[in-house]
Design an enzyme around this catalytic site. Sequence first.
Site, PDB file in Angstrom:
ATOM      1  CE  LYS A 116      -7.387   3.332  -5.129  1.00 58.37           C
ATOM      2  NZ  LYS A 116      -7.568   4.501  -4.279  1.00 58.37           N
ATOM      3  CD  GLU A 198      -5.873  -5.277  -8.080  1.00 61.54           C
ATOM      4  OE1 GLU A 198      -6.892  -4.555  -7.956  1.00 61.54           O
ATOM      5  OE2 GLU A 198      -4.753  -4.823  -8.384  1.00 61.54           O
ATOM      6  NE  ARG A 290      -5.140  12.531  -7.313  1.00 56.69           N
ATOM      7  CZ  ARG A 290      -4.078  12.030  -7.914  1.00 56.69           C
ATOM      8  NH1 ARG A 290      -3.491  12.703  -8.884  1.00 56.69           N
ATOM      9  NH2 ARG A 290      -3.590  10.843  -7.570  1.00 56.69           N
TER      10      ARG A 290
END
Length: 445
Positions: A116, A198, A290
């Site tokens: 990430k 975050e 994906r």
Amino acid sequence: MIKTLFIANRGEIALRVIRTAKRLGIETVLGVSEADVRSAAAWLADRVAPVGPAPSAQSYLSVDNVVKAAKASGADALHPGYGFLAENVALARACAEAGIVFVGPAPESLEAMGDKLMARTVGIAAGLPVVPGGEAADKDAARARAEETGYPLLLKAVSGGGGKGMKRVDEPADLDAQIDMAMAEAQAAFGDPRVYVERFIASGRHVEVQILGDGTSAIHLGTRDCSIQRRFQKLVEEAPAPNLPDDKRAAIEQAAVRLAEHLDYRGAGTVEFLVDAETFDFFFLEMNARIQVEHPVTEAITGIDLIEQQIIIADGSPLSLTQEMVRPFGHAIEVRINAEDWRKDFQPSPGIASAVRWPAGAGIRVDTHIFDGGEVPPFYDSLAGKLIAHGKDRGEAVAKLGAALGNFALAGMETTAGLHAAIAADPRFMEGGVDTRFFGEFAHG
């Protein structure tokens, strides 16, 4: 051309891949654990190949077992589905070493988007806005980051996904304990304890863009909204994202394409954004390299088979579509019907299904592996099936969804169908554009 495709997954996504491969004239080999040898996917596949005992760590999550089985089967390509090893760099590299085509992005893209923090750095380099925050290598670093971003905030696992290793922190006094829990969860789920801080945007909407790339160019297939979530896990998905200003929608879609082209991305992928429901400012969150669980809603409004596109790209062909060829029609909504007792805190309810009645009709699609006698075993995800409703507009899609849920029946286990029926009838949901606070408010009346 790909002649034999090994499917390294199970359940409804395995069936989904098998059906498209068969339509394309490709032989299918399904990797099965001991728990899945009599599954619907095993019955439909041309051949099956054992990958290990029932526990996923010894079967579907074992790169060695999967690649050995694929190689022994004579497969020249491998489709990983979603979950399990779908975004695993080691699997992609092991396939390359074994001379097997990996139906997915290049290892470099998996590596960049699987971490990430690295994904955040790549997003910034591609010119995408990101949520304020950064790495928290230890508690001291986390405290410093928290002071910079302010409260409430989120702690997120660097290698995470599916809500694992993610914790909301509302007060400074809670930070240390939540860091310990987030790191422990991240280590248990991903073998990587790293977390980052975050800013938490209370009125956030989870909007994502489906992209396709061939390593040279990329296109988008529109937006999806996945804001109805429980503990950061999606419950309802729809396409396109409702109640977005046209200019913001276009900006989000172009940002996704820009990221894909910056990465020289190859395959299907989903670029995820957090959109402020009040200002419509948007921030890049991550990219899922994906096929997504919710891909059927995009297929419903575009008429494009995303599994087919994955196979075409993996086979070395350039994109078979241009942006102008993508012409979405109407609205589609998907609900995940899980074998869980939602009245008892979503307690898993594995078992053998009986008296199964899946709805049907115009604009209704069901992706499932559960029929009479089918089993939801205790070893894996509790997904029993996905119900997708498509209408000429969102109102029609919502009405079709409610009616379809009323025609669903399944004995032998508890399911979340009743919960979805209640959501479909909620006035706020019917209006559209709810944010991630919706389910918490809905669940508490």
